[in-house]
Enzyme design. Structure first.
Site, short mmCIF file in Angstrom:
data_model
loop_
_atom_site.label_atom_id
_atom_site.label_comp_id
_atom_site.label_asym_id
_atom_site.label_seq_id
_atom_site.Cartn_x
_atom_site.Cartn_y
_atom_site.Cartn_z
N GLU A 51 0.85 -1.20 0.00
CA GLU A 51 0.00 0.00 0.00
C GLU A 51 0.88 1.25 0.00
O GLU A 51 0.71 2.14 -0.78
CB GLU A 51 -0.90 0.02 1.24
N LYS A 66 18.55 5.76 23.15
CA LYS A 66 18.58 4.30 23.16
C LYS A 66 19.91 3.78 23.73
O LYS A 66 19.93 2.83 24.50
CB LYS A 66 18.37 3.78 21.73
N GLU A 152 16.43 -2.01 9.75
CA GLU A 152 15.29 -2.70 10.36
C GLU A 152 14.07 -2.53 9.46
O GLU A 152 13.69 -1.40 9.13
CB GLU A 152 14.98 -2.13 11.75
N ALA A 164 -0.91 0.68 15.73
CA ALA A 164 0.43 1.00 16.28
C ALA A 164 0.64 2.50 16.38
O ALA A 164 1.26 2.98 17.33
CB ALA A 164 1.51 0.36 15.40
P1 0O2 Z 1 10.71 4.19 17.28
O1 0O2 Z 1 10.52 5.58 17.75
O2 0O2 Z 1 9.52 3.67 16.52
O3 0O2 Z 1 11.98 4.00 16.52
P2 0O2 Z 1 15.63 -2.96 19.51
O4 0O2 Z 1 15.20 -1.96 18.45
O5 0O2 Z 1 15.84 -4.35 18.98
O6 0O2 Z 1 16.77 -2.45 20.32
P3 0O2 Z 1 13.27 -3.94 20.77
O7 0O2 Z 1 12.17 -3.25 21.52
O8 0O2 Z 1 13.74 -5.24 21.28
O9 0O2 Z 1 14.45 -2.95 20.58
O10 0O2 Z 1 12.87 -4.17 19.27
P4 0O2 Z 1 11.47 -4.46 18.68
O11 0O2 Z 1 10.60 -5.15 19.64
O12 0O2 Z 1 11.73 -5.15 17.37
O13 0O2 Z 1 10.86 -2.99 18.46
C1 0O2 Z 1 11.46 -2.07 17.63
C2 0O2 Z 1 10.43 -1.07 17.11
O14 0O2 Z 1 9.14 -1.69 16.91
C3 0O2 Z 1 10.15 0.08 18.03
O15 0O2 Z 1 11.12 1.06 17.83
C4 0O2 Z 1 8.76 0.54 17.54
O16 0O2 Z 1 8.87 1.25 16.32
C5 0O2 Z 1 8.10 -0.78 17.24
N1 0O2 Z 1 7.39 -1.31 18.43
C6 0O2 Z 1 7.78 -2.32 19.23
N2 0O2 Z 1 6.89 -2.56 20.19
C7 0O2 Z 1 5.88 -1.67 20.02
C8 0O2 Z 1 4.64 -1.41 20.71
O17 0O2 Z 1 4.27 -2.06 21.70
N3 0O2 Z 1 3.87 -0.39 20.21
C9 0O2 Z 1 4.22 0.36 19.12
N4 0O2 Z 1 3.39 1.32 18.72
N5 0O2 Z 1 5.39 0.13 18.46
C10 0O2 Z 1 6.20 -0.84 18.90
P5 0O2 Z 1 11.52 2.07 19.00
O18 0O2 Z 1 12.97 2.31 18.93
O19 0O2 Z 1 10.97 1.61 20.31
O20 0O2 Z 1 10.77 3.38 18.63
#
Ligand code: 0O2
Length: 217
Positions: A51, A66, A152, A164
């Site tokens: 999309e 971070k 990523e 989300a």
């Molecule tokens: P932003 O501002 O979006 O960049 P890692 O990145 O591996 O160090 P983690 O949490 O183990 O950290 O990785 P994961 O679970 O793959 O999550 C990475 C990203 O997925 C997050 O980036 C968010 O963008 C998204 N995400 C993960 N969990 C959630 C959630 O519960 N709700 C929402 N809305 N998004 C989520 P960042 O860096 O946290 O934030």
């Protein structure tokens, strides 16, 4: 030219500008690959699995935050080694089966190496978050070297993305401490999103089975 030099060899990347150039180039490369796949799909199957696509470089503030959260100093070396989502691409699809189709098409490409997969569709987070995440590396060709660069990739449906983005805003508003009642409501909405995605997929499959070529999207 030396092949497969990694960005982890931080002495090669001595500045913020050099680092962002490499990540930006990797994003351009993956974006082009996705456009090609989407165009080909449109031509062959008369259907767009994607999309839309959003890509971004993480802001310096978020990178530093971070690193701090995980107890690392703010150096270029640590950014490259410990922050996996400096370059991020979000691919939004109509249907859940498109997500796995796109993930497979990307991982089958010779210059994409999958480092890690997190399938939050099969295993949603307790918050209700659903999305498919792939950490990949791809070589970026510079004038005198090739740099393996991490990206990523998040792949999700329109409905998952809607959820989300609202959850992200609510989380931001409450600084990570969402009140229990909103949390419960969000989990309920996440279940509705899953239900909606399933029904839309089923409906689409039924329409496709009719075999009417006029019903292309
Ligand atoms: P932003 O501002 O979006 O960049 P890692 O990145 O591996 O160090 P983690 O949490 O183990 O950290 O990785 P994961 O679970 O793959 O999550 C990475 C990203 O997925 C997050 O980036 C968010 O963008 C998204 N995400 C993960 N969990 C959630 C959630 O519960 N709700 C929402 N809305 N998004 C989520 P960042 O860096 O946290 O934030």
């Amino acid at each position: 030219m030396e092949i497969n030099q990694t960005l982890n060899e931080y002495d090669e990347v001595d500045s913020w500008a050099a680092m962002t150039l490499v990540y930006k180039s990797a994003l351009k490369k993956i974006n082009t690959k996705l456009e090609i796949l989407n165009d080909e799909f449109q031509q062959v199957h008369r259907y767009n699995p994607i999309e839309h696509i959003k890509s971004r470089l993480k802001s310096p503030e978020s990178i530093v935050k971070k690193l701090r959260k995980n107890g690392h100093e703010s150096t270029i070396e640590n950014m490259v080694n410990y922050v996996n989502d400096i370059a991020g691409i979000r691919i939004i699809c109509s249907f859940t089966n498109d997500i796995y189709r796109i993930a497979d098409m990307l991982s089958d490409q010779e210059d994409i190496k999958v480092i890690e997969v997190k399938d939050y569709i099969k295993n949603p987070k307790p918050s209700g978050y659903k999305s498919f995440h792939m950490l990949v590396t791809t070589p970026v060709y510079l004038s005198d070297r090739i740099v393996e660069t991490k990206i990523e990739i998040q792949i999700r449906t329109v409905a998952m993305d809607f959820w989300a983005s609202l959850e992200h805003k609510i989380n931001y508003k409450f600084e990570g401490n969402i009140p229990e009642s909103f949390k419960n409501e969000l989990v309920e909405c996440a279940n509705m999103v899953s239900d909606l995605d399933e029904r839309m997929l089923r409906l689409n499959d039924e329409v496709q089975k009719l075999g009417n070529t006029n019903l292309s999207y």
